[in-house]
Scaffold this active site. Sequence first.
Site, short mmCIF file in Angstrom:
data_model
loop_
_atom_site.label_atom_id
_atom_site.label_comp_id
_atom_site.label_asym_id
_atom_site.label_seq_id
_atom_site.Cartn_x
_atom_site.Cartn_y
_atom_site.Cartn_z
N HIS A 70 0.81 -1.22 0.01
CA HIS A 70 -0.17 -0.05 0.03
C HIS A 70 0.93 1.22 -0.11
O HIS A 70 0.57 1.92 0.73
CB HIS A 70 -0.93 0.00 1.29
CG HIS A 70 -2.14 -0.99 1.06
ND1 HIS A 70 -3.21 -0.37 0.31
CD2 HIS A 70 -2.56 -2.17 1.33
CE1 HIS A 70 -4.09 -1.63 0.28
NE2 HIS A 70 -3.74 -2.42 0.89
N HIS A 130 0.55 -7.97 -1.89
CA HIS A 130 -0.09 -8.03 -3.04
C HIS A 130 0.39 -7.28 -4.06
O HIS A 130 0.06 -6.18 -4.47
CB HIS A 130 -1.66 -7.78 -2.83
CG HIS A 130 -2.08 -6.54 -2.00
ND1 HIS A 130 -1.80 -5.33 -2.07
CD2 HIS A 130 -3.12 -6.64 -1.13
CE1 HIS A 130 -2.36 -4.62 -1.24
NE2 HIS A 130 -3.53 -5.45 -0.77
N ASP A 137 -5.64 -14.28 -9.08
CA ASP A 137 -7.27 -14.58 -9.40
C ASP A 137 -7.52 -14.07 -10.83
O ASP A 137 -8.72 -14.56 -11.32
CB ASP A 137 -8.08 -13.94 -8.42
CG ASP A 137 -8.18 -12.51 -8.40
OD1 ASP A 137 -7.42 -11.85 -8.91
OD2 ASP A 137 -8.91 -11.61 -7.74
N GLY A 138 -6.62 -13.35 -11.52
CA GLY A 138 -6.86 -13.11 -12.79
C GLY A 138 -7.72 -11.89 -12.96
O GLY A 138 -7.87 -11.29 -13.95
N HIS A 154 -7.30 -9.19 -9.93
CA HIS A 154 -6.49 -8.05 -9.45
C HIS A 154 -5.31 -7.79 -10.17
O HIS A 154 -4.81 -6.82 -10.32
CB HIS A 154 -5.99 -8.59 -8.01
CG HIS A 154 -7.04 -8.53 -7.15
ND1 HIS A 154 -8.37 -9.23 -7.04
CD2 HIS A 154 -7.38 -7.57 -5.98
CE1 HIS A 154 -9.19 -8.65 -5.92
NE2 HIS A 154 -8.57 -7.80 -5.26
N ASP A 202 -6.24 -12.55 -0.12
CA ASP A 202 -6.92 -11.28 0.17
C ASP A 202 -8.45 -11.44 0.15
O ASP A 202 -9.30 -10.51 -0.17
CB ASP A 202 -6.50 -10.20 -0.66
CG ASP A 202 -6.79 -8.85 -0.23
OD1 ASP A 202 -6.95 -8.60 0.92
OD2 ASP A 202 -6.42 -7.75 -1.04
N LEU A 235 -11.42 -2.11 -6.49
CA LEU A 235 -11.27 -3.43 -6.08
C LEU A 235 -11.21 -3.48 -4.68
O LEU A 235 -10.38 -2.66 -3.88
CB LEU A 235 -10.32 -4.16 -6.71
CG LEU A 235 -10.29 -4.76 -8.24
CD1 LEU A 235 -9.07 -5.21 -8.67
CD2 LEU A 235 -11.53 -5.87 -8.15
N ALA A 236 -12.07 -4.22 -3.80
CA ALA A 236 -11.92 -4.41 -2.28
C ALA A 236 -11.76 -5.84 -1.89
O ALA A 236 -12.84 -6.40 -1.55
CB ALA A 236 -13.11 -3.64 -1.90
ZN LIG Z 1 -6.15 -7.03 2.19
#
Ligand SMILES: [Zn+2]
Length: 389
Positions: A202, A223, A255-256, A258, A281, A313-314
Amino acid sequence: MIAITAATLFTPLERIEQPLLLVEDGSVVEVTSRARRETPTGSRVLDFSDGILAPGYIDIHIHGGAGRDVMDASPEALPEVERQLASHGVSSYFPTTVTAPLDATLSALARLADAIEAPESESSGLRARPLGIHLEGPFISPCRRGVHPPADLLTPSLVAFERFWDAARGHIRVMTIAPELPGAIEVIKEAAKRGVSVSLGHSDASLDAARAGMAAGGRHATHTFNAMRPLGHRDPGILGEVLTDPRLSADIIADGVHVDPLIVELFLKAKGPEAAVLITDATAATGMPDGRYHLGSLEVEVKDGRCTSGGNLAGSVLTLDVAVRNVMKFAQWDLQNAVRIATLNPARVVRMNNSQNQIGSLKPGGRADILVLSPAGEVRRTIIGGAGI
Ligand SMILES: [Zn+2]
Protein backbone atom coordinates in the site's frame (compact mmCIF):
# COMPACT_ATOMS: atom_id res chain seq x y z
CA MET A 1 -0.19 -45.17 13.99
CA ILE A 2 -1.73 -44.19 10.66
CA ALA A 3 0.05 -45.01 7.41
CA ILE A 4 -0.97 -42.82 4.48
CA THR A 5 -0.06 -43.64 0.93
CA ALA A 6 -0.85 -42.22 -2.51
CA ALA A 7 0.81 -41.91 -5.94
CA THR A 8 3.14 -39.02 -5.08
CA LEU A 9 4.10 -36.75 -2.18
CA PHE A 10 5.50 -33.19 -2.30
CA THR A 11 7.38 -32.23 0.88
CA PRO A 12 7.22 -29.75 -1.11
CA LEU A 13 10.94 -29.38 -1.92
CA GLU A 14 11.19 -33.11 -2.61
CA ARG A 15 8.98 -35.32 -4.73
CA ILE A 16 8.50 -38.89 -3.47
CA GLU A 17 6.81 -41.56 -5.61
CA GLN A 18 4.74 -44.25 -3.87
CA PRO A 19 5.12 -42.40 -0.57
CA LEU A 20 4.55 -43.71 2.92
CA LEU A 21 3.60 -41.02 5.43
CA LEU A 22 3.36 -42.14 9.07
CA VAL A 23 1.20 -40.06 11.42
CA GLU A 24 0.65 -40.39 15.16
CA ASP A 25 -1.03 -38.09 17.72
CA GLY A 26 -1.49 -35.29 15.20
CA SER A 27 2.16 -35.22 14.13
CA VAL A 28 4.15 -36.57 11.22
CA VAL A 29 6.44 -39.38 12.39
CA GLU A 30 8.12 -40.38 9.15
CA VAL A 31 8.13 -39.40 5.47
CA THR A 32 9.41 -42.20 3.29
CA SER A 33 8.41 -44.46 0.40
CA ARG A 34 6.96 -47.94 0.13
CA ALA A 35 10.14 -49.04 -1.60
CA ARG A 36 12.23 -48.02 1.41
CA ARG A 37 10.01 -49.09 4.29
CA GLU A 38 7.35 -51.68 5.07
CA THR A 39 4.05 -50.47 6.46
CA PRO A 40 4.37 -50.89 10.25
CA THR A 41 2.32 -53.80 11.55
CA GLY A 42 -0.83 -52.79 13.35
CA SER A 43 -1.04 -49.41 11.64
CA ARG A 44 -4.21 -48.22 9.97
CA VAL A 45 -3.58 -47.81 6.24
CA LEU A 46 -5.16 -45.05 4.16
CA ASP A 47 -4.52 -45.42 0.44
CA PHE A 48 -5.33 -42.40 -1.74
CA SER A 49 -4.42 -44.30 -4.97
CA ASP A 50 -3.63 -41.72 -7.69
CA GLY A 51 -3.75 -38.79 -5.23
CA ILE A 52 -0.92 -36.44 -4.30
CA LEU A 53 0.01 -35.72 -0.68
CA ALA A 54 1.11 -32.19 0.18
CA PRO A 55 1.36 -29.93 3.23
CA GLY A 56 -1.75 -27.92 4.17
CA TYR A 57 -2.01 -24.51 2.54
CA ILE A 58 -1.17 -21.35 4.52
CA ASP A 59 -2.90 -18.04 3.81
CA ILE A 60 -1.08 -15.02 5.25
CA HIS A 61 -3.53 -12.44 3.89
CA ILE A 62 -7.21 -13.16 4.39
CA HIS A 63 -10.07 -10.98 5.65
CA GLY A 64 -12.98 -13.38 5.71
CA GLY A 65 -15.24 -15.87 3.97
CA ALA A 66 -18.63 -17.56 4.23
CA GLY A 67 -20.30 -14.18 4.80
CA ARG A 68 -18.08 -13.36 7.80
CA ASP A 69 -15.26 -10.88 8.36
CA VAL A 70 -12.38 -11.70 10.74
CA MET A 71 -12.96 -8.35 12.50
CA ASP A 72 -16.62 -9.26 13.26
CA ALA A 73 -17.40 -9.39 16.97
CA SER A 74 -19.73 -12.41 16.61
CA PRO A 75 -18.28 -15.58 18.17
CA GLU A 76 -19.55 -17.49 15.13
CA ALA A 77 -17.51 -15.44 12.65
CA LEU A 78 -14.07 -17.07 12.90
CA PRO A 79 -15.30 -20.70 13.09
CA GLU A 80 -17.32 -20.18 9.90
CA VAL A 81 -14.36 -18.62 8.09
CA GLU A 82 -12.15 -21.47 9.35
CA ARG A 83 -14.46 -24.24 8.17
CA GLN A 84 -14.61 -22.70 4.72
CA LEU A 85 -10.81 -22.36 4.61
CA ALA A 86 -10.40 -26.03 5.55
CA SER A 87 -12.70 -27.05 2.70
CA HIS A 88 -10.28 -25.31 0.30
CA GLY A 89 -7.16 -26.96 1.73
CA VAL A 90 -6.03 -24.21 4.12
CA SER A 91 -4.79 -25.58 7.46
CA SER A 92 -3.25 -22.39 8.92
CA TYR A 93 -4.14 -18.76 8.33
CA PHE A 94 -3.25 -15.26 9.46
CA PRO A 95 -6.46 -13.25 9.93
CA THR A 96 -5.88 -9.85 8.36
CA THR A 97 -7.26 -6.55 9.67
CA VAL A 98 -8.16 -3.61 7.43
CA THR A 99 -7.87 0.01 8.51
CA ALA A 100 -10.75 0.88 10.82
CA PRO A 101 -11.45 3.31 13.68
CA LEU A 102 -8.79 2.77 16.36
CA ASP A 103 -11.15 1.24 18.95
CA ALA A 104 -12.58 -1.20 16.40
CA THR A 105 -9.06 -2.29 15.44
CA LEU A 106 -7.93 -2.71 19.06
CA SER A 107 -10.95 -4.81 20.01
CA ALA A 108 -10.60 -6.93 16.84
CA LEU A 109 -6.93 -7.56 17.68
CA ALA A 110 -7.87 -8.67 21.20
CA ARG A 111 -10.51 -11.09 19.86
CA LEU A 112 -8.07 -12.50 17.32
CA ALA A 113 -5.47 -12.98 20.07
CA ASP A 114 -8.12 -14.91 22.06
CA ALA A 115 -8.75 -17.17 19.05
CA ILE A 116 -5.03 -17.78 18.53
CA GLU A 117 -4.55 -18.70 22.20
CA ALA A 118 -7.71 -20.85 22.44
CA PRO A 119 -7.16 -24.61 22.74
CA GLU A 120 -8.13 -26.54 19.63
CA SER A 121 -11.60 -27.98 19.84
CA GLU A 122 -12.68 -30.96 17.78
CA SER A 123 -16.37 -30.41 18.38
CA SER A 124 -17.06 -27.81 15.72
CA GLY A 125 -15.83 -29.50 12.57
CA LEU A 126 -12.58 -29.34 10.64
CA ARG A 127 -11.18 -25.81 10.88
CA ALA A 128 -8.09 -23.94 9.75
CA ARG A 129 -6.08 -22.62 12.72
CA PRO A 130 -5.28 -18.93 13.22
CA LEU A 131 -1.55 -18.71 14.05
CA GLY A 132 -0.95 -14.98 14.06
CA ILE A 133 -2.34 -11.67 12.88
CA HIS A 134 -1.60 -9.69 9.74
CA LEU A 135 -1.99 -5.96 10.50
CA GLU A 136 -2.66 -4.54 7.03
CA GLY A 137 -3.46 -0.93 7.98
CA PRO A 138 -3.34 1.78 9.22
CA PHE A 139 0.34 2.61 8.42
CA ILE A 140 -0.29 2.84 4.68
CA SER A 141 -0.03 5.53 2.04
CA PRO A 142 -3.09 7.76 1.57
CA CYS A 143 -2.46 7.74 -2.19
CA ARG A 144 -2.18 3.92 -2.42
CA ARG A 145 -4.77 3.05 0.20
CA GLY A 146 -7.08 1.04 -2.08
CA VAL A 147 -10.37 0.96 -0.19
CA HIS A 148 -8.89 1.48 3.29
CA PRO A 149 -10.87 4.42 4.76
CA PRO A 150 -8.71 7.59 4.55
CA ALA A 151 -9.97 9.08 7.83
CA ASP A 152 -8.58 6.13 9.83
CA LEU A 153 -5.09 5.96 8.30
CA LEU A 154 -2.31 6.77 10.79
CA THR A 155 1.18 8.14 10.43
CA PRO A 156 3.49 5.37 11.69
CA SER A 157 4.64 5.90 15.27
CA LEU A 158 6.07 3.68 17.97
CA VAL A 159 3.27 4.80 20.31
CA ALA A 160 0.56 3.60 17.91
CA PHE A 161 2.46 0.39 17.10
CA GLU A 162 2.78 -0.35 20.81
CA ARG A 163 -0.99 -0.01 21.27
CA PHE A 164 -1.66 -2.51 18.47
CA TRP A 165 1.04 -4.85 19.79
CA ASP A 166 -0.43 -4.80 23.31
CA ALA A 167 -4.01 -5.31 22.10
CA ALA A 168 -2.83 -8.27 20.00
CA ARG A 169 -0.76 -9.57 22.95
CA GLY A 170 2.25 -9.95 20.68
CA HIS A 171 0.47 -12.06 18.05
CA ILE A 172 1.13 -9.70 15.12
CA ARG A 173 3.23 -11.81 12.72
CA VAL A 174 2.91 -9.74 9.55
CA MET A 175 2.58 -5.97 9.17
CA THR A 176 2.03 -4.18 5.88
CA ILE A 177 3.57 -0.71 5.93
CA ALA A 178 4.44 2.00 3.40
CA PRO A 179 8.17 2.66 4.02
CA GLU A 180 8.08 6.22 2.62
CA LEU A 181 5.75 7.55 5.34
CA PRO A 182 7.26 9.73 8.08
CA GLY A 183 8.08 7.54 11.08
CA ALA A 184 7.91 4.30 9.06
CA ILE A 185 11.59 3.42 9.31
CA GLU A 186 11.52 3.55 13.11
CA VAL A 187 8.40 1.35 13.26
CA ILE A 188 9.86 -1.12 10.73
CA LYS A 189 13.00 -1.47 12.84
CA GLU A 190 11.04 -2.08 16.03
CA ALA A 191 8.59 -4.53 14.42
CA ALA A 192 11.41 -6.49 12.79
CA LYS A 193 13.20 -6.67 16.15
CA ARG A 194 10.09 -8.29 17.63
CA GLY A 195 9.98 -10.95 14.92
CA VAL A 196 7.21 -9.40 12.85
CA SER A 197 7.52 -10.05 9.13
CA VAL A 198 7.53 -6.50 7.79
CA SER A 199 5.83 -6.37 4.41
CA LEU A 200 6.16 -3.33 2.15
CA GLY A 201 2.86 -2.43 0.55
CA HIS A 202 0.00 0.00 0.00
CA SER A 203 2.94 2.18 -0.93
CA ASP A 204 3.98 4.96 -3.29
CA ALA A 205 7.66 4.50 -2.44
CA SER A 206 10.46 5.51 -4.77
CA LEU A 207 13.22 2.96 -5.32
CA ASP A 208 15.35 4.67 -2.65
CA ALA A 209 12.51 4.72 -0.10
CA ALA A 210 11.78 1.03 -0.75
CA ARG A 211 15.47 0.21 -0.27
CA ALA A 212 15.51 2.20 2.97
CA GLY A 213 12.52 0.09 4.11
CA MET A 214 14.50 -3.06 3.29
CA ALA A 215 17.57 -1.79 5.15
CA ALA A 216 15.39 -1.13 8.21
CA GLY A 217 14.09 -4.72 8.25
CA GLY A 218 11.50 -5.13 5.47
CA ARG A 219 11.53 -8.67 4.07
CA HIS A 220 8.33 -9.13 2.09
CA ALA A 221 5.88 -7.28 -0.18
CA THR A 222 2.09 -7.20 0.02
CA HIS A 223 -0.12 -8.01 -3.01
CA THR A 224 2.52 -7.04 -5.55
CA PHE A 225 1.23 -4.58 -8.18
CA ASN A 226 -1.99 -3.84 -6.27
CA ALA A 227 -2.00 -0.60 -4.25
CA MET A 228 1.61 -0.02 -5.32
CA ARG A 229 3.24 2.76 -7.32
CA PRO A 230 3.34 1.42 -10.90
CA LEU A 231 6.58 0.30 -12.52
CA GLY A 232 8.08 2.97 -14.76
CA HIS A 233 10.98 2.04 -17.03
CA ARG A 234 12.86 5.19 -16.00
CA ASP A 235 11.34 5.29 -12.52
CA PRO A 236 11.28 1.73 -11.18
CA GLY A 237 9.97 2.70 -7.73
CA ILE A 238 9.05 0.10 -5.13
CA LEU A 239 8.09 -2.44 -7.79
CA GLY A 240 11.61 -2.34 -9.22
CA GLU A 241 12.92 -3.31 -5.79
CA VAL A 242 10.26 -5.97 -5.15
CA LEU A 243 10.78 -7.68 -8.51
CA THR A 244 14.59 -7.71 -8.49
CA ASP A 245 15.82 -8.10 -4.88
CA PRO A 246 16.28 -11.81 -4.14
CA ARG A 247 16.27 -11.16 -0.37
CA LEU A 248 12.65 -10.05 -0.60
CA SER A 249 9.77 -12.51 -0.87
CA ALA A 250 6.56 -11.16 -2.31
CA ASP A 251 2.94 -12.21 -2.60
CA ILE A 252 0.33 -11.85 -5.30
CA ILE A 253 -3.43 -12.28 -5.72
CA ALA A 254 -3.51 -14.78 -8.60
CA ASP A 255 -7.22 -14.59 -9.37
CA GLY A 256 -6.82 -13.12 -12.85
CA VAL A 257 -8.89 -10.09 -11.73
CA HIS A 258 -6.50 -8.16 -9.47
CA VAL A 259 -3.56 -8.74 -11.78
CA ASP A 260 -3.69 -9.82 -15.43
CA PRO A 261 -2.67 -13.49 -15.91
CA LEU A 262 0.30 -12.34 -18.03
CA ILE A 263 1.54 -10.12 -15.19
CA VAL A 264 1.15 -13.05 -12.78
CA GLU A 265 3.46 -14.96 -15.14
CA LEU A 266 5.94 -12.06 -15.19
CA PHE A 267 5.86 -11.88 -11.37
CA LEU A 268 6.50 -15.63 -11.08
CA LYS A 269 9.45 -15.37 -13.46
CA ALA A 270 10.89 -12.55 -11.37
CA LYS A 271 10.44 -14.08 -7.91
CA GLY A 272 10.68 -17.77 -8.85
CA PRO A 273 9.68 -20.78 -6.73
CA GLU A 274 12.05 -19.53 -3.98
CA ALA A 275 10.43 -16.18 -3.22
CA ALA A 276 6.90 -16.06 -4.68
CA VAL A 277 3.97 -16.46 -2.28
CA LEU A 278 0.26 -16.91 -3.01
CA ILE A 279 -2.35 -15.10 -0.94
CA THR A 280 -6.08 -14.70 -1.39
CA ASP A 281 -6.93 -11.29 0.21
CA ALA A 282 -10.34 -12.99 0.44
CA THR A 283 -13.31 -11.14 1.90
CA ALA A 284 -16.54 -12.24 3.58
CA ALA A 285 -18.06 -12.59 0.11
CA THR A 286 -15.90 -15.64 -0.67
CA GLY A 287 -18.04 -18.67 -1.34
CA MET A 288 -21.20 -16.55 -1.26
CA PRO A 289 -23.67 -15.45 -3.95
CA ASP A 290 -23.46 -11.95 -5.49
CA GLY A 291 -24.59 -9.32 -2.99
CA ARG A 292 -23.43 -6.89 -0.29
CA TYR A 293 -20.95 -7.84 2.43
CA HIS A 294 -18.60 -6.26 4.95
CA LEU A 295 -14.84 -5.81 4.81
CA GLY A 296 -13.90 -4.56 8.27
CA SER A 297 -16.15 -1.53 8.68
CA LEU A 298 -16.64 -1.07 4.91
CA GLU A 299 -19.53 -2.23 2.79
CA VAL A 300 -18.48 -4.06 -0.37
CA GLU A 301 -20.42 -5.33 -3.35
CA VAL A 302 -19.78 -8.58 -5.18
CA LYS A 303 -20.80 -9.17 -8.76
CA ASP A 304 -19.39 -11.71 -11.23
CA GLY A 305 -16.33 -12.57 -9.11
CA ARG A 306 -15.35 -8.91 -8.49
CA CYS A 307 -15.51 -7.47 -4.99
CA THR A 308 -15.68 -3.65 -5.09
CA SER A 309 -16.34 -0.61 -2.93
CA GLY A 310 -17.13 2.70 -4.67
CA GLY A 311 -15.89 1.21 -7.96
CA ASN A 312 -12.48 0.14 -6.55
CA LEU A 313 -11.42 -3.48 -6.07
CA ALA A 314 -11.90 -4.36 -2.41
CA GLY A 315 -10.31 -7.71 -1.70
CA SER A 316 -11.17 -10.88 -3.56
CA VAL A 317 -13.39 -13.94 -3.59
CA LEU A 318 -10.38 -16.15 -4.33
CA THR A 319 -9.57 -19.40 -2.53
CA LEU A 320 -6.02 -20.71 -2.25
CA ASP A 321 -6.72 -23.99 -4.08
CA VAL A 322 -7.92 -21.97 -7.08
CA ALA A 323 -4.86 -19.71 -6.85
CA VAL A 324 -2.61 -22.80 -7.01
CA ARG A 325 -4.41 -24.05 -10.12
CA ASN A 326 -4.28 -20.56 -11.68
CA VAL A 327 -0.49 -20.55 -11.34
CA MET A 328 -0.41 -23.78 -13.37
CA LYS A 329 -2.74 -22.23 -15.94
CA PHE A 330 -1.29 -18.69 -16.14
CA ALA A 331 2.42 -19.58 -16.01
CA GLN A 332 2.57 -23.29 -16.92
CA TRP A 333 4.14 -24.11 -13.56
CA ASP A 334 3.97 -27.70 -12.36
CA LEU A 335 1.85 -28.62 -9.35
CA GLN A 336 4.89 -29.12 -7.09
CA ASN A 337 6.13 -25.54 -7.47
CA ALA A 338 2.59 -24.15 -7.32
CA VAL A 339 2.08 -26.03 -4.02
CA ARG A 340 5.41 -24.75 -2.70
CA ILE A 341 4.37 -21.10 -2.97
CA ALA A 342 1.19 -21.80 -0.96
CA THR A 343 2.91 -23.88 1.77
CA LEU A 344 6.65 -23.65 2.49
CA ASN A 345 7.10 -20.10 1.20
CA PRO A 346 4.34 -18.48 3.30
CA ALA A 347 5.53 -20.50 6.33
CA ARG A 348 8.97 -18.95 5.84
CA VAL A 349 7.50 -15.45 5.59
CA VAL A 350 5.98 -15.85 9.05
CA ARG A 351 9.09 -17.69 10.32
CA MET A 352 7.15 -20.83 11.18
CA ASN A 353 9.15 -23.42 9.28
CA ASN A 354 11.75 -24.10 11.94
CA SER A 355 12.34 -26.33 14.94
CA GLN A 356 9.76 -24.57 17.16
CA ASN A 357 7.05 -24.25 14.57
CA GLN A 358 6.76 -26.83 11.87
CA ILE A 359 4.24 -25.82 9.29
CA GLY A 360 4.52 -25.59 5.53
CA SER A 361 6.37 -28.85 4.87
CA LEU A 362 5.93 -32.55 5.53
CA LYS A 363 8.74 -33.73 7.77
CA PRO A 364 9.16 -35.76 10.96
CA GLY A 365 8.06 -33.80 14.02
CA GLY A 366 5.86 -31.44 11.99
CA ARG A 367 2.14 -30.98 12.37
CA ALA A 368 0.04 -33.49 10.44
CA ASP A 369 -1.47 -30.79 8.22
CA ILE A 370 -1.87 -32.80 5.04
CA LEU A 371 -3.70 -32.34 1.76
CA VAL A 372 -4.75 -34.99 -0.67
CA LEU A 373 -4.81 -33.37 -4.13
CA SER A 374 -5.84 -34.66 -7.52
CA PRO A 375 -3.12 -34.48 -10.22
CA ALA A 376 -4.90 -31.29 -11.43
CA GLY A 377 -4.64 -29.71 -7.96
CA GLU A 378 -8.21 -30.19 -6.74
CA VAL A 379 -8.49 -30.69 -2.97
CA ARG A 380 -9.81 -34.18 -2.22
CA ARG A 381 -9.15 -34.21 1.52
CA THR A 382 -7.83 -31.81 4.15
CA ILE A 383 -6.23 -33.18 7.32
CA ILE A 384 -5.44 -30.66 10.07
CA GLY A 385 -3.31 -31.73 13.03
CA GLY A 386 -4.32 -35.32 12.25
CA ALA A 387 -8.07 -34.46 12.33
CA GLY A 388 -10.00 -35.21 9.17
CA ILE A 389 -8.41 -38.64 8.72
ZN1 LIG B 1 -6.11 -7.14 2.25
